[in-house]
Design a protein around this motif. Structure first.
Motif, mmCIF file in Angstrom:
data_model
loop_
_atom_site.group_PDB
_atom_site.id
_atom_site.type_symbol
_atom_site.label_atom_id
_atom_site.label_comp_id
_atom_site.label_asym_id
_atom_site.label_seq_id
_atom_site.Cartn_x
_atom_site.Cartn_y
_atom_site.Cartn_z
ATOM 1 N N LEU A 99 0.694 -1.274 0.069
ATOM 2 C CA LEU A 99 0.018 0.013 -0.004
ATOM 3 C C LEU A 99 0.747 1.325 -0.038
ATOM 4 O O LEU A 99 1.800 1.500 0.623
ATOM 5 C CB LEU A 99 -0.827 -0.189 1.229
ATOM 6 C CG LEU A 99 -1.890 -1.172 1.294
ATOM 7 C CD1 LEU A 99 -2.629 -1.126 2.527
ATOM 8 C CD2 LEU A 99 -2.752 -1.016 0.149
ATOM 9 N N THR A 100 0.425 2.316 -0.630
ATOM 10 C CA THR A 100 1.240 3.576 -0.951
ATOM 11 C C THR A 100 0.257 4.438 -1.368
ATOM 12 O O THR A 100 -1.017 4.423 -1.737
ATOM 13 C CB THR A 100 2.301 3.169 -1.756
ATOM 14 O OG1 THR A 100 2.965 4.553 -1.968
ATOM 15 C CG2 THR A 100 1.742 3.134 -3.410
ATOM 16 N N GLN A 136 -5.089 5.326 -1.878
ATOM 17 C CA GLN A 136 -4.460 4.448 -1.280
ATOM 18 C C GLN A 136 -4.563 3.154 -1.866
ATOM 19 O O GLN A 136 -5.822 2.724 -1.975
ATOM 20 C CB GLN A 136 -4.580 4.324 0.582
ATOM 21 C CG GLN A 136 -3.628 3.478 0.974
ATOM 22 C CD GLN A 136 -3.809 3.587 2.510
ATOM 23 O OE1 GLN A 136 -3.091 4.563 3.072
ATOM 24 N NE2 GLN A 136 -4.583 2.672 3.177
ATOM 25 N N GLY A 137 -3.304 2.568 -2.232
ATOM 26 C CA GLY A 137 -3.434 0.994 -2.743
ATOM 27 C C GLY A 137 -2.200 0.566 -3.299
ATOM 28 O O GLY A 137 -1.154 1.375 -3.091
ATOM 29 N N ASP A 138 -2.153 -0.504 -3.796
ATOM 30 C CA ASP A 138 -1.049 -1.150 -4.464
ATOM 31 C C ASP A 138 -0.865 -0.726 -5.717
ATOM 32 O O ASP A 138 -1.936 -1.043 -6.757
ATOM 33 C CB ASP A 138 -1.237 -2.661 -4.408
ATOM 34 C CG ASP A 138 0.209 -3.261 -4.929
ATOM 35 O OD1 ASP A 138 0.441 -3.037 -6.101
ATOM 36 O OD2 ASP A 138 0.768 -4.101 -4.196
ATOM 37 N N HIS A 226 -8.728 -4.601 -1.697
ATOM 38 C CA HIS A 226 -8.298 -3.096 -1.134
ATOM 39 C C HIS A 226 -9.624 -2.600 -0.207
ATOM 40 O O HIS A 226 -9.715 -1.619 0.409
ATOM 41 C CB HIS A 226 -8.154 -2.178 -2.352
ATOM 42 C CG HIS A 226 -6.805 -2.286 -3.001
ATOM 43 N ND1 HIS A 226 -6.341 -3.239 -3.759
ATOM 44 C CD2 HIS A 226 -5.606 -1.615 -2.739
ATOM 45 C CE1 HIS A 226 -5.035 -3.142 -4.258
ATOM 46 N NE2 HIS A 226 -4.763 -1.816 -3.551
ATOM 47 N N GLY A 227 -10.631 -3.837 -0.034
ATOM 48 C CA GLY A 227 -11.647 -3.274 0.818
ATOM 49 C C GLY A 227 -12.732 -2.544 -0.021
ATOM 50 O O GLY A 227 -13.670 -1.732 0.583
ATOM 51 N N THR A 245 -14.470 1.436 -6.245
ATOM 52 C CA THR A 245 -13.964 1.970 -4.859
ATOM 53 C C THR A 245 -12.678 1.792 -4.598
ATOM 54 O O THR A 245 -12.208 0.702 -4.391
ATOM 55 C CB THR A 245 -15.083 2.385 -3.923
ATOM 56 O OG1 THR A 245 -15.240 0.817 -3.439
ATOM 57 C CG2 THR A 245 -16.519 2.448 -4.244
ATOM 58 N N LEU A 246 -12.101 2.741 -4.118
ATOM 59 C CA LEU A 246 -10.841 2.647 -3.224
ATOM 60 C C LEU A 246 -10.626 3.680 -2.182
ATOM 61 O O LEU A 246 -11.451 4.707 -2.082
ATOM 62 C CB LEU A 246 -9.420 3.111 -4.270
ATOM 63 C CG LEU A 246 -9.206 1.877 -5.340
ATOM 64 C CD1 LEU A 246 -8.099 2.276 -6.090
ATOM 65 C CD2 LEU A 246 -8.773 0.431 -4.791
ATOM 66 N N PRO A 247 -9.789 3.518 -1.014
ATOM 67 C CA PRO A 247 -9.805 4.416 0.074
ATOM 68 C C PRO A 247 -9.212 5.529 -0.203
ATOM 69 O O PRO A 247 -8.023 5.481 -1.163
ATOM 70 C CB PRO A 247 -9.151 3.549 1.271
ATOM 71 C CG PRO A 247 -8.407 2.446 0.446
ATOM 72 C CD PRO A 247 -9.156 1.945 -0.698
ATOM 73 N N LEU A 248 -9.496 6.712 0.274
ATOM 74 C CA LEU A 248 -8.745 7.937 0.099
ATOM 75 C C LEU A 248 -7.481 7.802 0.909
ATOM 76 O O LEU A 248 -7.300 7.110 1.826
ATOM 77 C CB LEU A 248 -9.346 8.997 0.477
ATOM 78 C CG LEU A 248 -10.817 9.361 -0.113
ATOM 79 C CD1 LEU A 248 -11.641 10.551 0.425
ATOM 80 C CD2 LEU A 248 -10.449 10.130 -1.745
ATOM 81 N N ALA A 249 -6.487 8.492 0.327
ATOM 82 C CA ALA A 249 -5.259 8.489 1.010
ATOM 83 C C ALA A 249 -5.216 9.251 2.451
ATOM 84 O O ALA A 249 -6.132 10.298 2.423
ATOM 85 C CB ALA A 249 -4.099 9.103 0.149
#
Length: 253
Positions: A99-100, A136-138, A226-227, A245-249
């Motif tokens: 994750l980055t 946030q993700g790979d 990634h949830g 959807t992906l989480p915000l950093a």
């Protein structure tokens, strides 16, 4: 039961579950190896012997026999590709995420640059939002998601004189951001949309649009790791939109 005894039971249950999980992963690794190695070896033999038969017949090779052998070889190649797709899907289940903080705009530019050589002769109007927030993700896996989805949009607009492909975004109070890729392509019957995100889920004939039907299955697996969630909306011959959807950093102080 005393608090100490209760904690001891909980610790024992956790250890048992960890052992079962390790055993399940080991069995999955064994299965994946068998599929990716042993079955592919057998398929190579099928393809090779079809070629040998063709060469041995020489001038006695009739058009009908040649067509049958070509079908055998094509089926072996297709199954090899399917095995590779399933192996990749299995690998994603076990892969540790790196994750980055993601610059989605840069990932998009990288993907479009990689796709450019295959788009020669196509007229495509790209509308890509320029203000996508940091997520946030790979990075490697999310780049793969974008490649799958944009490649699909390009493929299914192949019969349009001018392809319209758009990427938009919307944040949610849950701390997630939804990215949506929309096209004006072939679309599909929404009655069958749940089939899209399963291995080999295809809603169009192979002669009309090539492919295995693995791209969206891999996309679903990556997004879920990634949830997030992924979904699609479409209508026949009226385009398609795919969202995930992906989480915000985390906010940088």
């Amino acid at each position: 039961m005393s608090t100490t005894a209760s904690r001891g039971t909980q610790a024992s249950d956790i250890q048992r579950l960890q052992r079962e999980l390790l055993q399940a992963r080991t069995e999955l690794d064994d299965f994946t190896y068998a599929v990716s190695h042993d079955l592919r070896a057998s398929l190579r033999h099928v393809s090779a012997y079809a070629q040998i038969i063709q060469e041995d017949l020489g001038e006695r090779l009739t058009p009908d026999i040649a067509a049958h052998l070509a079908t055998v070889q094509q089926a072996a190649k297709q199954m090899t590709r399917q095995i590779e797709g399933l192996t990749e899907l299995s690998r994603l289940t076990r892969l540790d995420l790196q994750l980055t903080r993601l610059d989605v705009g840069q990932l998009l530019r990288d993907v479009l640059t990689a796709m450019a050589p295959a788009l020669q002769g196509r007229v495509i109007h790209w509308q890509v939002a320029q203000d996508i927030p940091a997520l946030q993700g790979d990075a490697v896996l999310i780049r793969q998601v974008l490649m799958h989805l944009l490649s699909n949009a390009v493929k299914f607009t192949a019969h349009r004189a001018v392809a319209e492909i758009e990427l938009t975004w919307q944040t949610h109070a849950s701390g997630l951001c939804a990215l949506t890729i929309t096209d004006n392509g072939a679309g599909f019957n929404p009655q069958y949309k749940d089939k899209l995100f399963h291995a080999f889920g295809r809603l169009h004939g192979a002669r009309e649009f090539e492919g295995l039907g693995m791209g969206l299955a891999l996309t679903r697996k990556i997004v879920e790791r990634h949830g997030g969630v992924v979904w699609a909306n479409a209508a026949p011959d009226a385009g398609c939109s795919v969202s995930f959807t992906l989480p915000l950093a985390p906010t940088v102080n």
